[in-house]
Scaffold this active site. Structure first.
Site, PDB file in Angstrom:
ATOM      1  CG  ASP A  23      59.347  37.204   6.562  1.00 54.95           C
ATOM      2  OD1 ASP A  23      60.229  36.544   7.140  1.00 54.95           O
ATOM      3  OD2 ASP A  23      58.224  37.444   7.063  1.00 54.95           O
ATOM      4  CG  ASP A  34      62.968  34.357   8.859  1.00 55.93           C
ATOM      5  OD1 ASP A  34      63.289  35.264   9.646  1.00 55.93           O
ATOM      6  OD2 ASP A  34      61.787  34.018   8.665  1.00 55.93           O
ATOM      7  CD  GLU A  35      61.865  40.006   8.794  1.00 54.51           C
ATOM      8  OE1 GLU A  35      61.542  41.187   8.734  1.00 54.51           O
ATOM      9  OE2 GLU A  35      61.768  39.332   9.831  1.00 54.51           O
TER      10      GLU A  35
HETATM   11 MG   LIG Z   1      59.716  34.647   8.362  1.00 60.18          MG
END
Ligand SMILES: [Mg+2]
Length: 354
Positions: free
Chosen positions: A10, A105-106
């Protein structure tokens, strides 16, 4: 024996960190990406400095400004975030062939290696070196625990949850940390006297299932550190082809060449749409006695050029087959792809963020 691990990665305050990286004046300052101090609108991401004041994503700009007087508003730059996301995903591909992105983003990565910590560190280092951004990583033996772990030491952290520790790590946590527990389920569980994960671990499973049905069973599993969900990466197509059985068997090779031009256009259009290039061209023939022959030709350099496809296909027919029977079916395919654009990105609709 090689064990299977899951890594959850993350990025830390992704959009805000990118803006701070690209404008040193913003480093160390509370910033909000998106929104505008004097207009209506919502904050789309907040830097860690802004989060200290309670500024969060999806909060109205006005409220954010009220919480943090010197909050700096920065316009969103979708292109930049998408580019960084693609780059990060290309880094993931160096370490795993099964990647499940959850957002820009993960992502979950399946790791078949006995040293997942070393791999997690390498990924962190690559991201830092190549993008100058930090991320937090969770390493465990299933998805739920890997995601839980990545959230335990933010920013720039790494947490490992081993099998033998998982029950104890879970015990003191509030139930909303369990996968799938939203405010509604949380209230329902609170009414049953359940507040912490240990309360579920100790609860009579039969009663839990009677009250909550399938969800009850699921919660009991997660509370015990069990999660059988697989990492669902998207597999890429290995070839693109076109093939058809003719309504009558063909003797006239001129007709086969015309069909090749036709199939080439069809394949070419599909290739262009995907942004792929290919190295290998294959032709398949089925004869009137149902026997099948295939012949391939591999180019030195990958291409997406229509004339190259047509010419190479004609060459294969003329030089690589000895055709003595009538043709019942013709197939044309391209393979050995180079994927210039990350196809995974297509799944994530950037507009859902703004
Ligand atoms: Mg994040």
């Amino acid at each position: 024996m090689i064990l299977k691990y899951i890594i959850h990665i993350d990025m830390d305050a992704f959009f805000a960190s990118i803006e701070q990286r690209d404008n040193p004046k913003l480093i160390g300052k509370p910033i909000a990406v998106g929104g505008h101090p004097d207009k209506r609108g919502v904050v789309c991401a907040a830097s860690y400095e802004a989060r200290k004041y309670g500024v969060k994503s999806a909060m109205s700009s006005r409220r954010a400004k009220a919480l943090c007087k010197h909050l700096v508003f920065v316009p969103t730059n979708k292109y930049k975030y998408q580019t960084a996301s693609n780059h990060i995903r290309n880094i993931f591909k160096r370490y795993s062939s099964n990647i499940e992105p959850l957002s820009l983003d993960e992502a979950y990565l399946e790791i078949n290696d006995n040293n997942p910590i070393k791999i997690a560190n390498s990924i962190k280092n690559d991201i830092k070196k190549e993008l100058n951004l930090s991320c937090s990583v969770g390493v465990s033996y299933n998805k739920f625990l890997a995601k839980l772990a990545s959230d335990m030491d933010k920013p720039n952290g790494m947490t490992i949850i081993n099998k033998e520790d998982s029950l104890n790590i879970l015990k003191p946590l509030p139930i909303r940390k369990l996968w799938g527990v939203g405010p509604k389920t949380e209230k329902a569980l609170n009414r049953m006297g359940i507040y912490k994960i240990s309360d579920i671990q100790d609860y009579d499973e039969k009663v839990l299932v009677d009250r909550l049905g399938k969800k009850g069973k699921e919660l009991m599993m997660f509370a015990k550190g069990i999660d059988n969900r697989k990492v669902e990466g998207q597999s890429l197509p290995q070839s693109i082809s076109e093939e058809n059985t003719f309504s009558y068997d063909i003797e006239n090779l001129q007709y086969i060449h015309e069909k090749i031009d036709e199939y080439s256009v069809d394949i070419h259009n599909r290739i262009i749409k995907k942004g792929y290039k290919y190295k290998t061209i294959t032709i398949k023939l089925k004869y009137d006695d149902f026997s099948i022959e295939t012949r391939s030709y591999s180019l030195e350099n990958a291409t997406d050029d229509l004339d190259t496809l047509k010419n190479t296909s004609h060459f294969i027919i003329n030089n690589k087959f000895t055709i003595t029977k009538k043709i019942r079916l013709l197939g044309l395919g391209v393979s050995n792809f180079i994927y210039p654009n990350d196809p995974i990105q297509i799944k994530i609709n950037l507009d859902s963020y703004f």
